[in-house]
Enzyme design. Structure first.
Site, mmCIF file in Angstrom:
data_model
loop_
_atom_site.group_PDB
_atom_site.id
_atom_site.type_symbol
_atom_site.label_atom_id
_atom_site.label_comp_id
_atom_site.label_asym_id
_atom_site.label_seq_id
_atom_site.Cartn_x
_atom_site.Cartn_y
_atom_site.Cartn_z
ATOM 1 C CE LYS A 66 -41.720 18.980 62.430
ATOM 2 N NZ LYS A 66 -42.691 18.904 63.544
ATOM 3 C CB THR B 157 -41.869 14.991 63.427
ATOM 4 O OG1 THR B 157 -42.533 15.943 64.240
ATOM 5 C CG2 THR B 157 -42.606 13.665 63.457
ATOM 6 C CG PHE C 178 -58.388 10.654 20.285
ATOM 7 C CD1 PHE C 178 -57.456 9.675 20.598
ATOM 8 C CD2 PHE C 178 -59.650 10.566 20.866
ATOM 9 C CE1 PHE C 178 -57.763 8.637 21.480
ATOM 10 C CE2 PHE C 178 -59.966 9.538 21.745
ATOM 11 C CZ PHE C 178 -59.009 8.578 22.050
ATOM 12 C CG HIS D 231 -60.009 17.526 27.363
ATOM 13 N ND1 HIS D 231 -59.557 16.489 26.581
ATOM 14 C CD2 HIS D 231 -60.420 16.963 28.524
ATOM 15 C CE1 HIS D 231 -59.693 15.351 27.239
ATOM 16 N NE2 HIS D 231 -60.200 15.609 28.423
HETATM 17 O O1 LIG Z 1 -55.400 10.986 23.567
HETATM 18 C C1 LIG Z 1 -56.517 10.657 24.003
HETATM 19 N N1 LIG Z 1 -56.695 9.453 24.603
HETATM 20 C C2 LIG Z 1 -57.891 9.023 25.092
HETATM 21 O O2 LIG Z 1 -58.011 7.889 25.622
HETATM 22 C C3 LIG Z 1 -58.977 9.916 24.975
HETATM 23 N N2 LIG Z 1 -60.283 9.836 25.341
HETATM 24 C C4 LIG Z 1 -60.880 10.999 24.972
HETATM 25 O O3 LIG Z 1 -62.083 11.314 25.187
HETATM 26 N N3 LIG Z 1 -59.970 11.829 24.353
HETATM 27 C C5 LIG Z 1 -58.783 11.168 24.338
HETATM 28 N N4 LIG Z 1 -57.564 11.522 23.878
#
Ligand SMILES: O=c1[nH]c(=O)c2[nH]c(=O)[nH]c2[nH]1
Length: 290
Positions: A10, A55, A155, A246
């Site tokens: 379950k 179950t 980044f 993002h």
């Molecule tokens: O921290 C990140 N890693 C990624 O691999 C990646 N790829 C991306 O488009 N933005 C980011 N940011």
């Protein structure tokens, strides 16, 4: 034709256990999913149910155990259930119990009565207990733990090809919804108990997220996982799944305004999904990667 891996039980029994200590009440709120395996060839092939513990019974057992054993922690409750199923029926060889705990905080009230709670917004605690009659595997975890750094993240320096449009950034918002599972050595209970250990791991995850200058979410993930292994001796392995939530800077130039890292568009999809396991040296990976 051959019958392959199979399991049944379950799923998502919602059980709320209230403990009454006079007028002070305590509450544990779980969702429990039972998956059993064993001699189940006949039920699939000939339709004989002789080996099947229903179950419905597994659901009833969850409620009865909540009464009889109480709920000390999701891990302990899962261990009771797994042991019971595997040792009480010859046809059942393995049990996997998945648990999610919804936390409740007490609403402070002036009188002696303490029976009001507010649902905790910070992450959902998870556990998974597996037992095959010999070996225990206990995973603890957390999910839906949403965290954000407003700076300290860059980044850049990544590969590019003809399809690359992403601009490099030296200052971005880094946000994610942490899903983490960690494995206890030999399924052994931590010295200070399951609840304390869980709180400590969550704190290390948050401290590492906040305290790491991030060159990528991958690097932050590794810092989070390795901090847990460094501080928690009884944990052999941790797996993290981190969606990159993002936050894009909005172009305010059309309105004659400068956006000095102040206004972001929080996109909900698609999202980058960064996942990895961090292991203690010599440990064999055992946390599923899905
Ligand atoms: O921290 C990140 N890693 C990624 O691999 C990646 N790829 C991306 O488009 N933005 C980011 N940011």
């Amino acid at each position: 034709m051959i019958l392959g891996q199979n399991q049944y039980g379950k799923a998502e029994t919602r059980v709320v256990r209230v403990t009454r200590d006079g007028s002070v009440h305590h509450i544990r709120d779980l969702s429990v999913s039972v998956a059993l395996s064993g001699d189940m060839t006949e039920v699939h092939l000939s339709g004989s149910n002789a080996a099947v513990l229903t179950t419905d019974t597994t659901k009833n057992t969850v409620f009865a155990f909540a009464k009889e054993h109480g709920v000390d922690s999701p891990e302990e409750f899962g261990i009771h259930l797994a042991r019971h199923f595997v040792t009480s029926q010859e046809t059942l060889h393995t049990a996997r119990i998945r648990l999610a705990e919804y936390g409740w905080d007490r609403i402070a009230t002036p009188g002696p009565e303490q029976h009001s709670f507010v649902r905790r917004g910070q992450g959902t605690r998870t556990a998974q207990v597996s037992y095959d009659g010999t070996a225990w595997q206990v995973l603890s975890g957390v999910e839906d733990l949403v965290v954000l750094n407003t700076t300290g993240s860059e980044f850049r320096g990544y590969l590019t090809d003809r399809y690359t449009t992403l601009p490099e950034t030296t200052d971005r918002v880094l946000a994610t919804e942490v899903r983490a599972r960690w494995r206890h050595h030999d399924g052994t209970a931590p010295a200070g108990g399951w609840d304390r250990s869980h709180a400590q791991v969550c704190d290390h995850l948050l401290q590492a997220f906040a305290g790491t200058y991030s060159r990528s979410l991958q690097q932050t993930l590794y810092a989070m996982g390795s901090r847990v292994l460094e501080h928690c001796a009884g944990i052999d392995e941790i797996r993290l799944s981190l969606p990159n939530k993002h936050h894009f800077l909005v172009d305010l130039a059309p309105f004659g305004l400068k956006n000095d890292h102040e206004v972001y568009f929080a996109a909900d999809r698609p999202y980058g999904l960064i996942e990895a396991t961090v292991l203690r040296e010599g440990a064999t990976p055992a946390i599923p990667t899905d």
